[in-house]
Design an enzyme around this catalytic site. Structure first.
Site, short mmCIF file in Angstrom:
data_model
loop_
_atom_site.label_atom_id
_atom_site.label_comp_id
_atom_site.label_asym_id
_atom_site.label_seq_id
_atom_site.Cartn_x
_atom_site.Cartn_y
_atom_site.Cartn_z
N THR A 45 10.45 -31.17 22.80
CA THR A 45 9.91 -31.46 21.46
C THR A 45 9.88 -32.97 21.33
O THR A 45 10.86 -33.66 21.62
CB THR A 45 10.82 -30.86 20.37
OG1 THR A 45 10.93 -29.45 20.58
CG2 THR A 45 10.23 -31.11 18.99
N MET A 59 12.74 -40.34 22.00
CA MET A 59 13.28 -39.31 21.20
C MET A 59 12.76 -37.94 21.54
O MET A 59 12.57 -37.16 20.67
CB MET A 59 13.07 -39.68 19.75
CG MET A 59 12.43 -38.76 18.80
SD MET A 59 10.89 -37.96 18.95
CE MET A 59 9.84 -38.93 19.87
N PRO A 60 12.60 -37.62 22.75
CA PRO A 60 12.34 -36.21 23.00
C PRO A 60 13.63 -35.41 22.89
O PRO A 60 14.70 -35.93 23.17
CB PRO A 60 11.82 -36.20 24.44
CG PRO A 60 12.47 -37.38 25.06
CD PRO A 60 12.59 -38.41 23.97
N PHE A 61 13.49 -34.19 22.44
CA PHE A 61 14.60 -33.23 22.47
C PHE A 61 14.24 -32.22 23.54
O PHE A 61 13.17 -31.61 23.49
CB PHE A 61 14.80 -32.56 21.11
CG PHE A 61 15.90 -31.54 21.13
CD1 PHE A 61 17.22 -31.93 21.19
CD2 PHE A 61 15.60 -30.19 21.13
CE1 PHE A 61 18.25 -30.99 21.23
CE2 PHE A 61 16.61 -29.24 21.16
CZ PHE A 61 17.94 -29.65 21.21
#
Length: 133
Positions: free
Chosen positions: A72, A1-3
């Site tokens: 993020t 789940m990195p953005f």
């Protein structure tokens, strides 16, 4: 789940795609994210209507090949993991997109599980009593 957000100056969609793959592959290799965990915003700047600015901070000679990468993700990675990630992103950006490693600027922001919603207005990593998947 990195953005991931990638901003590159004077680039086309092919180079942006290559940069996105470089960052994604590095995240999978060094941090262990699943390969289908892909959330990216890729933006090219033409230098006229939108641009990127840079200097020679820390003695690094940057040029118009500059790429800004903002990642993020949830907290919990060690400094060694982060260093490996930065190094691998620079290597792959060079291999995939021809970007000189000196032009790869990376910032990493960490947050907590409750700071994410992947859809339906639900904090999937920190659901409350009323949340359902």
């Amino acid at each position: 789940m990195p953005f991931v957000r990638i901003d590159a100056l004077g680039t086309d969609s092919e180079r942006l795609g290559a940069l996105g793959r470089a960052v994604h592959d590095a995240l999978v290799e060094t941090i262990g994210f699943p390969s289908d965990d892909l959330f990216q915003v890729l933006t090219g700047h033409d230098g006229v209507n939108s641009t990127l600015r840079y200097g020679g901070y820390l003695g690094i000679r940057r040029d118009d090949g500059i790429v800004y990468i903002a990642i993020t993700m949830r907290s919990g990675r060690t400094p060694d993991q982060k260093r490996a990630l930065y190094r691998r992103i620079a290597e792959l950006a060079h291999a995939y997109a021809g970007t000189e490693p000196r032009n790869v600027f990376i910032t990493l922001t960490e947050n907590e599980s409750a700071d994410w919603s992947f859809g339906h207005g639900v904090a999937q990593y920190a659901p409350g009593d009323a949340d359902t998947l």
